[in-house]
Design an enzyme around this catalytic site. Structure first.
Site, PDB file in Angstrom:
ATOM      1  N   HIS A   1       0.800  -1.232   0.000  1.00  0.00           N
ATOM      2  CA  HIS A   1       0.000   0.000   0.000  1.00  0.00           C
ATOM      3  C   HIS A   1       0.827   1.273   0.000  1.00  0.00           C
ATOM      4  O   HIS A   1       0.245   2.355   0.145  1.00  0.00           O
ATOM      5  CB  HIS A   1      -0.922   0.027   1.216  1.00  0.00           C
ATOM      6  CG  HIS A   1      -2.032  -0.960   1.165  1.00  0.00           C
ATOM      7  ND1 HIS A   1      -3.266  -0.682   0.626  1.00  0.00           N
ATOM      8  CD2 HIS A   1      -2.097  -2.248   1.575  1.00  0.00           C
ATOM      9  CE1 HIS A   1      -4.043  -1.745   0.722  1.00  0.00           C
ATOM     10  NE2 HIS A   1      -3.353  -2.715   1.294  1.00  0.00           N
TER      11      HIS A   1
ATOM     12  N   LYS B   1      -7.554  13.941   4.589  1.00  0.00           N
ATOM     13  CA  LYS B   1      -6.721  12.745   4.516  1.00  0.00           C
ATOM     14  C   LYS B   1      -5.747  12.779   5.688  1.00  0.00           C
ATOM     15  O   LYS B   1      -5.682  13.774   6.404  1.00  0.00           O
ATOM     16  CB  LYS B   1      -5.951  12.699   3.198  1.00  0.00           C
ATOM     17  CG  LYS B   1      -5.302  14.058   2.833  1.00  0.00           C
ATOM     18  CD  LYS B   1      -4.670  14.050   1.449  1.00  0.00           C
ATOM     19  CE  LYS B   1      -5.652  14.191   0.317  1.00  0.00           C
ATOM     20  NZ  LYS B   1      -5.597  13.084  -0.620  1.00  0.00           N
ATOM     21  N   ARG B   2      -4.962  11.730   5.908  1.00  0.00           N
ATOM     22  CA  ARG B   2      -3.943  11.774   6.953  1.00  0.00           C
ATOM     23  C   ARG B   2      -2.994  12.943   6.717  1.00  0.00           C
ATOM     24  O   ARG B   2      -2.764  13.331   5.568  1.00  0.00           O
ATOM     25  CB  ARG B   2      -3.118  10.475   6.957  1.00  0.00           C
ATOM     26  CG  ARG B   2      -3.827   9.276   7.515  1.00  0.00           C
ATOM     27  CD  ARG B   2      -4.309   9.494   8.930  1.00  0.00           C
ATOM     28  NE  ARG B   2      -3.223   9.815   9.825  1.00  0.00           N
ATOM     29  CZ  ARG B   2      -2.778   9.055  10.814  1.00  0.00           C
ATOM     30  NH1 ARG B   2      -3.346   7.900  11.056  1.00  0.00           N
ATOM     31  NH2 ARG B   2      -1.785   9.421  11.582  1.00  0.00           N
TER      32      ARG B   2
ATOM     33  N   LYS C   1       1.707  14.294   1.241  1.00  0.00           N
ATOM     34  CA  LYS C   1       0.372  14.664   0.766  1.00  0.00           C
ATOM     35  C   LYS C   1       0.257  16.175   0.538  1.00  0.00           C
ATOM     36  O   LYS C   1      -0.680  16.661  -0.055  1.00  0.00           O
ATOM     37  CB  LYS C   1      -0.690  14.192   1.752  1.00  0.00           C
ATOM     38  CG  LYS C   1      -0.784  12.657   1.845  1.00  0.00           C
ATOM     39  CD  LYS C   1      -1.841  12.240   2.851  1.00  0.00           C
ATOM     40  CE  LYS C   1      -1.851  10.746   3.149  1.00  0.00           C
ATOM     41  NZ  LYS C   1      -2.544   9.943   2.141  1.00  0.00           N
TER      42      LYS C   1
ATOM     43  N   THR D   1      -8.121   7.070  -1.950  1.00  0.00           N
ATOM     44  CA  THR D   1      -9.493   6.610  -2.162  1.00  0.00           C
ATOM     45  C   THR D   1     -10.466   7.750  -1.880  1.00  0.00           C
ATOM     46  O   THR D   1     -11.586   7.745  -2.367  1.00  0.00           O
ATOM     47  CB  THR D   1      -9.825   5.403  -1.252  1.00  0.00           C
ATOM     48  OG1 THR D   1      -9.320   5.676   0.059  1.00  0.00           O
ATOM     49  CG2 THR D   1      -9.194   4.139  -1.787  1.00  0.00           C
TER      50      THR D   1
ATOM     51  N   LYS E   1     -14.160   9.178  -3.603  1.00  0.00           N
ATOM     52  CA  LYS E   1     -15.381   9.569  -2.880  1.00  0.00           C
ATOM     53  C   LYS E   1     -15.839  10.963  -3.321  1.00  0.00           C
ATOM     54  O   LYS E   1     -17.024  11.218  -3.507  1.00  0.00           O
ATOM     55  CB  LYS E   1     -15.134   9.525  -1.360  1.00  0.00           C
ATOM     56  CG  LYS E   1     -14.897   8.110  -0.855  1.00  0.00           C
ATOM     57  CD  LYS E   1     -14.243   8.052   0.524  1.00  0.00           C
ATOM     58  CE  LYS E   1     -13.608   6.676   0.738  1.00  0.00           C
ATOM     59  NZ  LYS E   1     -12.636   6.625   1.837  1.00  0.00           N
TER      60      LYS E   1
HETATM   61  C1  NBG Z   1      -2.396   3.815   1.955  1.00  0.00           C
HETATM   62  C2  NBG Z   1      -1.941   4.715   0.820  1.00  0.00           C
HETATM   63  C3  NBG Z   1      -3.117   5.241   0.023  1.00  0.00           C
HETATM   64  C4  NBG Z   1      -4.003   4.091  -0.403  1.00  0.00           C
HETATM   65  C5  NBG Z   1      -4.390   3.253   0.806  1.00  0.00           C
HETATM   66  C6  NBG Z   1      -5.218   2.044   0.434  1.00  0.00           C
HETATM   67  C7  NBG Z   1      -1.062   2.976   3.842  1.00  0.00           C
HETATM   68  C8  NBG Z   1       0.161   2.275   4.267  1.00  0.00           C
HETATM   69  N1  NBG Z   1      -1.230   3.188   2.535  1.00  0.00           N
HETATM   70  O1  NBG Z   1      -2.658   5.926  -1.105  1.00  0.00           O
HETATM   71  O2  NBG Z   1      -1.191   5.780   1.340  1.00  0.00           O
HETATM   72  O3  NBG Z   1      -5.151   4.562  -1.042  1.00  0.00           O
HETATM   73  O4  NBG Z   1      -3.239   2.773   1.454  1.00  0.00           O
HETATM   74  O5  NBG Z   1      -4.567   1.261  -0.507  1.00  0.00           O
HETATM   75  O6  NBG Z   1      -1.869   3.323   4.681  1.00  0.00           O
END
Ligand code: NBG
Length: 789
Positions: A334, A522-523, A528, A630, A634
């Site tokens: 991921h 987002k985080r 980012k 993701t 949305k």
């Molecule tokens: C995150 C990515 C995102 C991705 C999501 C789901 C982790 C380690 N990775 O870009 O930063 O959409 O995983 O795949 O949380």
């Protein structure tokens, strides 16, 4: 499913209140009513659930994940069961407000971001489409921390989500497993949550393990009045499932994390082996019936654990067990960010999991031999080693132990092949594949945006998009229908008004629904680039202060993000934005032009209100760094225009919705990779407006008590000895971003044209359903059949 009439619902609810709480409806607290209502629903689904958990005859897939970001369960489950309206009406009849009850429920926040939310979406999609997919994870006592702001800083509070009880799960004492570490043994006790699909007869299971002591407490010590010591073992055991991602800045924290990973993975594998042997003579055909998906590297210990259980417990040969493991496991990567490609120090690992470590050594030796026989160059054998440089490389263990590895968007999968895992790709090209992420339209449109859902259904003439999102493309061309366009605009405005109300209540900030809503949620992470957006907001602010407000499009910038508690710079960026928001919102010159809000405690429930209200979706990561994203999907599905870089799944979004309907800027992933001798100072000096805003970090505009703003400032332009300046190319992309923002504000002036772009995004979102992602997994990786009901 046997549905209940209104009278039966009320009758059962009252009875449950009596039996469980000894209260009548008139005296019951809201949480008692909520819990009782859920119990009524649980009784309703019990027969189907029991059948489905007993069945498991055919091949079944299992998702092993340290995170599940489920959010609230009630409305989602009731909608999926098709009884939301009945329940609402029944409650109304006895004078209760459904929405109030809904607000009682805590978010199940057992995850930190996209990875955990993706797992939740996949479970929903699989159950909806009758695929036997079950989840395994940890029942954290406290989920992702609750975020508060104090003195313009993020502070973290425990998320006590279990306070009112846990009506959606069933504790299954009889299925507990013993987990051994070198220095302690604990029980893993499962809590099962039903996964209810939409309009589906299949109910899958999410099994979350809680860590408990072997002995409740030490009676002898207690008797001797050593009270703390008497509880020590109990606390140590419970610590394992206490919190999500415990701080691992010190050795103790690292050990706790490793224990968590082994804990849930070992319990899950023991469980699967037991289930398999209940139905089959031996473990020889394990891989025929079980497909195990490793969600990132957290459960990668499972490769060695499967060998331990097969060989040490059931007497299988190691070679054979490894072959079965390699045909049972698959691994999803991921992220390419280094900190998430887990590596463990050998000493620490060996100390806690000595047997598991021995097995990893054996696996690594086996891998070397196999590669030598394949005549792979020595250099490659070394670079792909599982154990090297004093570290255990969990991604390598996962890769070698798996049949397939997938990235989560096309660009990300290509980067894995071409760069990050290129050595592996050269040896095992057939392992590599891609599954682009998706989201469930049930939660992210049907539930979050009933108004838009109804518009879609009415105009399509059916509601099949709820289970087949590709059908939404049937609206193609509708943006030219004046009636449709008008309705879309009315709904967008309504969602903005609803959000404005929420923000006023929760944050105490009044925002104007007529302004352009530009949202980045987002985080918080440097890659980012929330900072890029923040710098640009300062730029707009200075323009206003300079009197350059001709043609200014009134805008509201909304942020939502949690920073990892130990991530100093991310917290610094939050502080910068919070201070900026106050400065701007309090300045009378910005009135009617500019507002900034950083929403508190961004979570799934807040997200459900934010996505539908966006005009602009900010997806501005450094190209190549965001694996997929993701949130971008949305926003798109709810009719927003993406302002972003060509990164992650945004590349595919633009492919589907067209370059003309989104605003793309910035360096490409390739250009970033090719960037040699990057000199941000040059941009700092020459890009219009840039120097002034970068310097706002340090020129006294904001309070910088602990020096973090200076650190961020310096990191943008100076080489600090261990990393080059501006690691995430904020300054190089600044001019492009500023221009993209100009385009956005110009486009927004023509409300009809802007809405048309948004609509084109919405009806082009068919590909981004997690139903499609799950089908891709089923066809290319899991090879399971849908259950016939
Ligand atoms: C995150 C990515 C995102 C991705 C999501 C789901 C982790 C380690 N990775 O870009 O930063 O959409 O995983 O795949 O949380």
């Amino acid at each position: 499913m046997n549905l209940l009439s209104k009278d039966e619902i009320i009758f059962n609810l009252k009875n449950t209140l009596k039996s469980d709480y000894a209260v009548s409806l008139d005296h019951a607290e809201n949480f008692e009513i909520y819990n009782s209502l859920v119990k009524v629903v649980m009784r309703l689904i019990a027969p189907n659930w029991e059948d489905d958990s007993q069945e498991r005859f055919g091949r079944t897939a299992y998702y092993l994940s340290s995170e599940y970001l489920m959010g609230r369960l009630m409305s989602n489950n009731l909608t999926n069961l098709g009884i939301e309206k009945e329940i609402r009406d029944s409650l109304e009849e006895i004078g209760l407000d459904y929405n109030e009850l809904e607000n009682i429920e805590f978010d199940a926040g057992l995850g930190s971001g996209g990875l955990g939310r993706l797992a939740a979406c996949f479970l929903d999609s699989a159950a909806t489409h009758h695929y036997p997919l079950h989840g395994y994870g940890i029942r954290y006592e406290y989920g992702i921390f609750k975020q508060e702001f104090k003195d313009d800083q993020q502070i973290e509070k425990a998320d006590n989500w279990l306070r009112y009880g846990e009506p959606w799960s069933i504790r299954r004492e009889s299925d507990r497993k013993l987990i051994d570490f070198s220095d302690q043994s604990v029980y893993a006790v499962p809590y099962d949550y039903p996964i209810i699909g939409y309009d589906s007869k299949v109910i899958n299971t999410l099994r979350l393990w809680r860590s408990e002591p072997i002995e409740e407490f030490n009676f002898g010590l207690f008797n001797e009045q050593h009270y703390d010591m008497a509880m020590q073992e109990k606390n140590r055991a419970e610590d394992i499932s206490r919190v999500l991602y415990p701080n691992d800045s010190r050795r103790e924290g690292k050990i706790l994390r490793l224990k968590q990973q082994y804990f849930f993975t070992s319990a899950s594998i023991q469980d699967l082996v037991e289930k398999h042997l209940n139905k089959h003579e031996s473990l020889d055909n394990f891989c025929k019936y079980n497909s195990l998906q490793l969600n990132d590297t957290h459960p990668a210990v499972g490769v060695a654990e499967l060998l331990r259980v097969f060989c040490d417990v059931h007497g299988m040969e190691m070679d054979k067990a490894l072959e079965i493991a390699q045909r049972s496991f698959n691994y999803t990567n991921h992220t390419i960010m280094n900190e998430a490609l887990e590596k463990w120090e050998i000493d620490l690992y060996k100390e806690i999991l000595p047997r598991n470590f021995q097995i990893i050594q054996w696996i690594d030796a086996k891998r070397r031999k196999e590669m030598e026989e394949l005549k792979v160059e020595a250099e490659l054998i070394e670079s792909t080693a599982i154990i090297k440089d004093g570290l255990i490389h969990m991604a390598h263990l996962a890769l070698y132990g798996s049949d397939k590895l997938n990235g989560v968007a096309q660009l990300h999968s290509n980067i894995l092949k071409d760069r990050v895992l290129n050595d592996w790709y050269r040896v095992y090209p057939d392992k590599f594949t891609n599954v682009t992420n998706g989201i469930t339209q049930r939660r992210w449109l049907l539930l979050s945006n009933p108004e838009l859902s109804s518009l879609i259904t009415r105009n399509l003439g059916h509601d099949q998009w709820i289970k087949n999102l590709e059908m939404i493309s049937g609206l193609r061309g509708m943006e030219e229908d004046p009636g449709f366009l008008q309705e879309f605009k009315t709904i967008k405005r309504l969602k903005k008004i609803q959000l404005a109300k929420e923000i006023e209540e929760k944050e105490g900030v009044i925002i104007d629904p007529n302004s352009l809503f530009d949202i980045q949620i987002k985080r918080l992470h440097e890659y980012k680039r929330q900072l890029l957006s923040a710098l640009h907001i300062m730029d707009l602010y200075y323009q206003i202060k300079d009197g350059n407000t001709e043609d200014f499009t009134p805008r509201t910038f909304i942020f939502g993000a949690k920073s990892a508690p130990g991530y100093r710079r991310a917290k610094g960026i939050i502080s910068y934005i919070l201070q900026m928001a106050r400065l701007i919102n309090e300045d009378p010159d910005t009135k009617g032009l500019l507002k900034v809000v950083f929403v508190t405690n961004y979570n799934v429930s807040y997200a459900q209100k934010l996505f539908p209200a966006a005009d602009i979706s900010e997806q501005i990561s450094t190209a190549g760094k965001e694996a997929s994203g993701t949130g971008n999907m949305k926003f798109m599905l709810n009719g927003a225009v993406t302002l972003g870089t060509m990164d992650g799944a945004t590349v595919e979004i633009v492919e589907e919705a067209g370059l003309d309907n989104n605003i793309i800027f910035g360096l490409s992933a390739q250009e970033i990779a090719d960037m040699k001798d990057y000199n941000p100072y040059h941009y700092y000096e020459t890009t219009p407006g840039l120097k002034r805003v970068v310097d706002s970090l340090i020129d006294g505009t904001f309070n910088d008590k602990d020096g973090v703003l200076r650190e961020i400032h310096d990191s943008l332009i100076h080489n600090n000895g261990w990393e080059g300046p501006d690691q995430y190319f904020i300054l190089a992309d600044y001019a492009g971003y500023r221009e993209a923002q100009k385009i956005a504000s110009r486009l927004y002036k023509d409300q009809d044209e802007f809405a048309k772009m948004a609509i084109r995004n919405m009806y082009s979102a068919g590909k981004f359903s997690s139903d499609r992602s799950v089908k891709d997994y089923v066809e290319n990786i899991w090879h399971i059949d849908s259950l016939t009901r």
